[in-house]
Motif scaffolding. Structure first.
Motif, PDB file in Angstrom:
ATOM      1  N   TYR A  48       0.356  -1.138   0.278  1.00  0.00           N
ATOM      2  CA  TYR A  48       0.239  -0.538  -0.446  1.00  0.00           C
ATOM      3  C   TYR A  48       1.186   1.349  -0.158  1.00  0.00           C
ATOM      4  N   ARG A  49       1.875   1.772   1.543  1.00  0.00           N
ATOM      5  CA  ARG A  49       2.709   2.802   0.542  1.00  0.00           C
ATOM      6  C   ARG A  49       3.688   2.890  -0.549  1.00  0.00           C
ATOM      7  N   VAL A  50       4.055   1.847  -1.104  1.00  0.00           N
ATOM      8  CA  VAL A  50       4.931   1.839  -2.236  1.00  0.00           C
ATOM      9  C   VAL A  50       3.928   2.383  -3.358  1.00  0.00           C
ATOM     10  N   PHE A 269       5.770  -2.076  11.316  1.00  0.00           N
ATOM     11  CA  PHE A 269       6.739  -1.292  10.527  1.00  0.00           C
ATOM     12  C   PHE A 269       6.380  -0.183   9.332  1.00  0.00           C
ATOM     13  N   PRO A 270       5.345  -0.501   8.587  1.00  0.00           N
ATOM     14  CA  PRO A 270       4.495   0.190   7.371  1.00  0.00           C
ATOM     15  C   PRO A 270       4.346   1.268   7.999  1.00  0.00           C
ATOM     16  N   ALA A 271       3.617   1.342   9.047  1.00  0.00           N
ATOM     17  CA  ALA A 271       2.981   2.990  10.000  1.00  0.00           C
ATOM     18  C   ALA A 271       3.688   3.785  10.898  1.00  0.00           C
ATOM     19  N   MET A 275      10.121   2.371   7.211  1.00  0.00           N
ATOM     20  CA  MET A 275       9.334   2.384   5.890  1.00  0.00           C
ATOM     21  C   MET A 275      10.418   3.275   5.394  1.00  0.00           C
ATOM     22  N   HIS A 276      11.239   3.688   5.948  1.00  0.00           N
ATOM     23  CA  HIS A 276      12.324   4.254   5.093  1.00  0.00           C
ATOM     24  C   HIS A 276      13.193   3.521   4.160  1.00  0.00           C
ATOM     25  N   LEU A 282      12.940   5.064  -3.843  1.00  0.00           N
ATOM     26  CA  LEU A 282      11.531   5.595  -4.598  1.00  0.00           C
ATOM     27  C   LEU A 282      11.669   6.797  -4.294  1.00  0.00           C
ATOM     28  N   SER A 283      13.149   7.617  -3.141  1.00  0.00           N
ATOM     29  CA  SER A 283      13.028   8.831  -3.282  1.00  0.00           C
ATOM     30  C   SER A 283      13.368   9.851  -4.669  1.00  0.00           C
TER      31      SER A 283
END
Length: 331
Positions: A48-50, A269-271, A275-276, A282-283
């Motif tokens: 979801y985050r990605v 972890f995801p929240a 998640m860095h 993706l930066s």
């Protein structure tokens, strides 16, 4: 105070796991249900985050640079600090991910005799590098619990990690460095006033959680009274991976607490800021070549927009503007 909230919250969670395993005997819950649930949250949360990050529009290259951009052939450019092609970007990303190059170049500011003085901050770089690399090595060493037979490189890493042959069982160097690096990162967050001021409970909690995971792992390995059934643990982990979990008797409460803490870390972890780990890939300030002068980048979302000029706006509201004695371009 923020650190105390995180610390006592973790103690409460450990107490819940201890009571659940020792008193209520919820071995299946803590050995199967919670790990499966945490792993599902971990995978779905990262996806979801990605996806959410990937949907963020980046119409222009906003690469962060600290070196000479490539221009004329006779001017030396900074290949990694200011990459102009894919190879330079890959090299920069590799140095960043594997060796924390930007953190190595980081500086800190202090006030001495009323003046701001800038200096190096290599201890933070060394502590962060030691923590991340030892965490990775410990994780790879755990492959022997999840695979039968274990990959060949796991034995090599174990032999190299325990090359000092201190005591029985063999003392792994990564165990010492891992807990030492975590201790340094904790005291830095507590002692340095600037870092302590900006630290939140969400910064302390994962630090305490990972320290608790490492501590319970060390206790199981080196403290005789905390010994656990290794064969039973491997039977459980292989069953979890094959979706046929079996919880053997007599594994030991310390292992269930350790597994519960790992499950908490996966679910958290995801929240969290952890998640860095995925965000660095993706930066847009890191993963794009800085070739803005060499190529013209057209905004792909630059669709035609129907405009409304000032004169059109004045014609639309002319009477109201006259009534309010507002100046007009034309009467």
């Amino acid at each position: 105070m923020k650190g105390l909230y995180a610390f006592f919250s973790l103690l409460l969670l450990i107490a819940v796991a201890l009571i659940g395993v020792q008193v209520v005997k919820w071995h299946f819950l803590f050995g199967v249900v919670i790990p499966y649930t945490a792993f599902a949250i971990f995978i779905l949360g990262i996806i979801y985050r990605v996806i959410k990050w990937a949907k963020s529009p980046v119409p222009f290259r906003i690469t962060t640079t600290c070196g000479q951009q490539k221009t004329h052939p006779w001017i030396n450019s900074s290949y990694f600090d200011n990459p102009h092609n894919l190879i330079g970007v890959l090299g920069r990303m590799a140095l960043e991910i594997l060796f924390f190059r930007s953190l190595f170049r980081n500086t800190k500011a202090d006030i001495h005799d009323g003046k701001i003085v800038y200096g190096g901050n290599k201890w933070l770089w060394l502590g962060g590098l030691a923590f991340h690399w030892t965490f990775l090595i410990v994780l790879v060493r755990h492959f022997r619990f999840f695979m039968e037979p274990a990959p060949f490189f796991v034995g090599w890493i174990q032999n190299l990690d325990g090359i000092m042959q201190v005591g029985i069982p063999v003392l792994y160097m990564t165990d010492v460095v891992f807990l030492g690096a975590l201790t340094y990162l904790f005291f830095r967050r507590v002692i340095v006033p600037q870092v302590r001021y900006i630290s939140l409970a969400g910064d302390y909690f994962p630090l305490f959680l990972i320290m608790a995971i490492g501590t319970t792992g060390v206790l199981m390995r080196y403290v005789p009274s905390m010994k656990v059934d290794i064969n039973g643990i491997k039977q459980l982990t292989l069953g979890l991976l094959s979706f046929g979990p079996i919880v053997p008797e007599g594994i030991g409460a310390t292992f269930f607490i350790h597994l519960f803490l790992v499950s908490l870390l996966l679910a958290y972890f995801p929240a969290s800021k952890l998640m860095h780990m995925g965000g660095v890939f993706l930066s847009p300030t890191r993963n794009l070549a800085n070739n803005n002068r060499a190529r013209r980048h057209v905004n792909p979302w630059d669709y035609p927009v129907e405009g409304h000029s000032y004169m059109e706006w004045e014609d639309e509201f002319r009477e109201l503007m006259k009534a309010a004695d507002m100046p007009l371009e034309k009467e």
